[in-house]
Design an enzyme around this catalytic site. Structure first.
Site, mmCIF file in Angstrom:
data_model
loop_
_atom_site.group_PDB
_atom_site.id
_atom_site.type_symbol
_atom_site.label_atom_id
_atom_site.label_comp_id
_atom_site.label_asym_id
_atom_site.label_seq_id
_atom_site.Cartn_x
_atom_site.Cartn_y
_atom_site.Cartn_z
ATOM 1 N N ARG A 163 0.904 -1.272 0.049
ATOM 2 C CA ARG A 163 -0.125 -0.049 -0.218
ATOM 3 C C ARG A 163 0.997 1.444 0.042
ATOM 4 N NH1 ARG A 163 -3.101 -3.499 -0.552
ATOM 5 N NH2 ARG A 163 -5.243 -3.769 0.180
ATOM 6 N N SER A 242 -10.668 -0.380 3.578
ATOM 7 C CA SER A 242 -9.713 -0.755 4.489
ATOM 8 C C SER A 242 -9.475 0.595 5.430
ATOM 9 C CB SER A 242 -8.517 -1.763 4.623
ATOM 10 O OG SER A 242 -8.931 -2.741 4.140
ATOM 11 N N GLU A 338 -4.584 3.855 6.086
ATOM 12 C CA GLU A 338 -4.207 3.480 4.900
ATOM 13 C C GLU A 338 -4.969 4.592 4.000
ATOM 14 O OE1 GLU A 338 -5.705 1.637 1.024
ATOM 15 O OE2 GLU A 338 -6.307 0.353 2.588
HETATM 16 N N1 EPU Z 1 -10.248 -10.632 10.523
HETATM 17 C C1 EPU Z 1 -10.919 -10.611 11.734
HETATM 18 N N2 EPU Z 1 -11.961 -9.675 11.738
HETATM 19 C C2 EPU Z 1 -12.432 -8.722 10.766
HETATM 20 C C3 EPU Z 1 -11.557 -8.738 9.595
HETATM 21 C C4 EPU Z 1 -10.588 -9.596 9.447
HETATM 22 O O1 EPU Z 1 -10.702 -11.424 12.587
HETATM 23 O O2 EPU Z 1 -13.365 -8.250 11.092
HETATM 24 C C5 EPU Z 1 -9.032 -11.431 10.079
HETATM 25 C C6 EPU Z 1 -9.518 -12.820 9.724
HETATM 26 O O3 EPU Z 1 -8.402 -13.750 10.535
HETATM 27 C C7 EPU Z 1 -9.248 -12.978 8.369
HETATM 28 C C8 EPU Z 1 -8.029 -11.968 8.135
HETATM 29 O O4 EPU Z 1 -8.247 -10.794 9.093
HETATM 30 O O5 EPU Z 1 -8.905 -14.105 7.845
HETATM 31 C C9 EPU Z 1 -7.827 -11.299 6.815
HETATM 32 O O6 EPU Z 1 -9.168 -10.774 6.247
HETATM 33 P P1 EPU Z 1 -9.339 -10.319 4.838
HETATM 34 O O7 EPU Z 1 -9.213 -11.498 4.035
HETATM 35 O O8 EPU Z 1 -10.732 -9.647 4.821
HETATM 36 O O9 EPU Z 1 -8.497 -9.216 4.503
HETATM 37 P P2 EPU Z 1 -7.659 -8.053 5.326
HETATM 38 O O10 EPU Z 1 -6.197 -8.442 5.721
HETATM 39 O O11 EPU Z 1 -8.563 -7.719 6.692
HETATM 40 C C10 EPU Z 1 -6.694 -6.873 3.026
HETATM 41 C C11 EPU Z 1 -6.703 -5.664 2.209
HETATM 42 C C12 EPU Z 1 -8.057 -5.611 1.555
HETATM 43 C C13 EPU Z 1 -8.195 -6.762 0.903
HETATM 44 C C14 EPU Z 1 -8.446 -7.921 1.458
HETATM 45 C C15 EPU Z 1 -8.172 -8.979 0.495
HETATM 46 C C16 EPU Z 1 -5.574 -4.017 3.595
HETATM 47 C C17 EPU Z 1 -5.212 -3.110 4.515
HETATM 48 N N3 EPU Z 1 -6.432 -4.624 3.275
HETATM 49 O O12 EPU Z 1 -7.872 -7.035 4.051
HETATM 50 O O13 EPU Z 1 -8.130 -4.279 0.939
HETATM 51 O O14 EPU Z 1 -9.634 -6.613 -0.163
HETATM 52 O O15 EPU Z 1 -7.055 -7.934 2.248
HETATM 53 O O16 EPU Z 1 -6.961 -9.390 -0.113
HETATM 54 O O17 EPU Z 1 -4.516 -4.567 3.272
HETATM 55 C C18 EPU Z 1 -8.404 -1.876 1.074
HETATM 56 O O18 EPU Z 1 -7.095 -1.828 0.910
HETATM 57 O O19 EPU Z 1 -9.369 -1.054 1.119
HETATM 58 C C19 EPU Z 1 -9.065 -3.493 1.293
HETATM 59 C C20 EPU Z 1 -10.263 -3.484 1.103
#
Ligand code: EPU
Length: 342
Positions: A163, A242, A338
């Site tokens: 990012r 995010s 972010e």
């Molecule tokens: N999780 C929780 N609770 C929550 C959300 C997430 O426990 O409320 C944990 C879970 O363990 C889950 C893990 O976080 O398995 C990962 O969650 P998710 O796959 O939804 O991805 P993220 O790491 O929360 C990132 C990006 C997203 C992108 C997704 C999928 C960032 C800051 N965010 O989110 O990007 O869509 O991965 O690749 O890196 C964005 O940048 O605006 C965005 C939406």
């Protein structure tokens, strides 16, 4: 045409109702050049806005907001199994992804349904489901605000990180990105392509769709379904995806935290560092689905802050700071935004 005291409510996905002192749209590089000259002569601060999907406005903007509406997508080169596609910065990112799928060009299908414009994609090196724009990036064209000159940036000039890019750091507000060229795999001439389906729920989603054969369309549809199930549509509920980045912390610190919180998830980052999902940290602090006034953390994805209607940017920002404080107190981890806060 330059508009005065223009409401930005329709120009940001958080739906913040702030005013720009001056506002104009540009549809050509020439219009952009003219507007930059006027702004410089008038000593106005310039803010370039694309889809407005990664900003939080906490106050009126005193300078000029320039909205990028540069349009056009073209194939600029084909060689062996590769194709180079150049898209103008004002094109909608998801429409560009759909164009690539329709033309059988592979590489950005995992980045389906990310809001915003093409020009913003390298700015913060957008990423989702195991792919980042840097993986397919060839070059971009940008106009330097100080000189009006056009410059080409190759991948190595952009300092891409998670990012991050040079445009969020030392070159912040110094260039206007006008087009982005990606190098994609041309599946019209080759069948050799490695679909990226190992991240998160993609496999499960593909099985649910009964997609027996992998295709760009099937992967894109899977990503769309996962995103729609977790992320609120800004049309229904203002948000900027995010709000925080997933923190990258030292392995030794992580091991220590894990002793106290054995269930803490992590992904490998660079050597001796791990990435921790901020959504998990925020959820553990009791913020998931919690509403504070007109804002709060989303019920299906704690990492997303939402505007329940009429929230002020300052209110969202205060909530963000409270969340940061909770995470710091509970885990000793500092999480950073972010989104760009103005
Ligand atoms: N999780 C929780 N609770 C929550 C959300 C997430 O426990 O409320 C944990 C879970 O363990 C889950 C893990 O976080 O398995 C990962 O969650 P998710 O796959 O939804 O991805 P993220 O790491 O929360 C990132 C990006 C997203 C992108 C997704 C999928 C960032 C800051 N965010 O989110 O990007 O869509 O991965 O690749 O890196 C964005 O940048 O605006 C965005 C939406």
């Amino acid at each position: 045409m330059i508009l005065e005291n223009y409401s930005l409510k329709q120009c940001n996905t958080f739906g913040m109702d702030v005013n720009a002192k001056h506002f104009a749209v540009f549809k050509s590089k020439r219009e952009l050049g003219d507007l930059i000259r006027v702004a410089k002569d008038s000593h106005w601060e310039i803010l370039i806005l694309g889809g407005g999907s990664n900003v939080l406005f906490t106050q009126d903007f005193n300078g000029i907001v320039l909205q990028n509406k540069l349009q056009g997508i073209e194939v600029v080169k084909k060689e062996n199994e590769w194709v180079w596609v150049k898209a103008a910065a004002g094109e909608n990112w998801h429409q560009f992804v759909l164009y690539s799928i329709e033309n059988n060009f592979a590489g950005i299908e995992n980045l389906s349904l990310i809001p915003g414009c093409v020009g913003a994609s390298p700015m913060q090196n957008i990423g989702a489901y195991g792919v980042e724009v840097k993986d397919v990036f060839e070059e971009l064209e940008a106009i330097e605000i100080a000189t009006g000159e056009t410059k080409i940036f190759k991948g190595s000039d952009c300092n891409f990180g998670y990012r991050e890019s040079v445009f969020k750091q030392e070159l912040k507000n110094k260039f206007v990105i006008t087009s982005v060229t990606l190098k994609l795999k041309n599946l019209n001439v080759t069948e050799h392509y490695h679909f990226k389906t190992t991240y998160g729920d993609i496999q499960t989603q593909l099985a649910e769709q009964q997609a027996n054969e992998l295709s760009l369309r099937a992967v894109s549809n899977a990503v769309i379904a996962i995103r729609q199930s977790k992320l609120p549509d800004p049309k229904d509920l203002g948000n900027a995806g995010s709000f925080f980045k997933n923190p990258v912390i030292e392995q030794v610190l992580f091991d220590k935290i894990k002793e106290q919180f054995p269930l803490i998830p992590s992904y490998p980052a660079t050597e001796n560092f791990v990435k921790v999902p901020a959504g998990w940290l925020i959820e553990q602090c009791g913020w998931k689905g919690k509403r504070v006034g007109n804002t709060g953390s989303h019920a299906r994805q704690a990492l997303v802050l939402v505007n329940y209607g009429n929230a002020k940017g300052s209110e969202v920002w205060q909530c963000a700071k409270d969340i940061q404080q909770s995470v710091l107190e509970k885990f000793g981890i500092s999480i950073s935004p972010e989104v760009n806060v103005y």
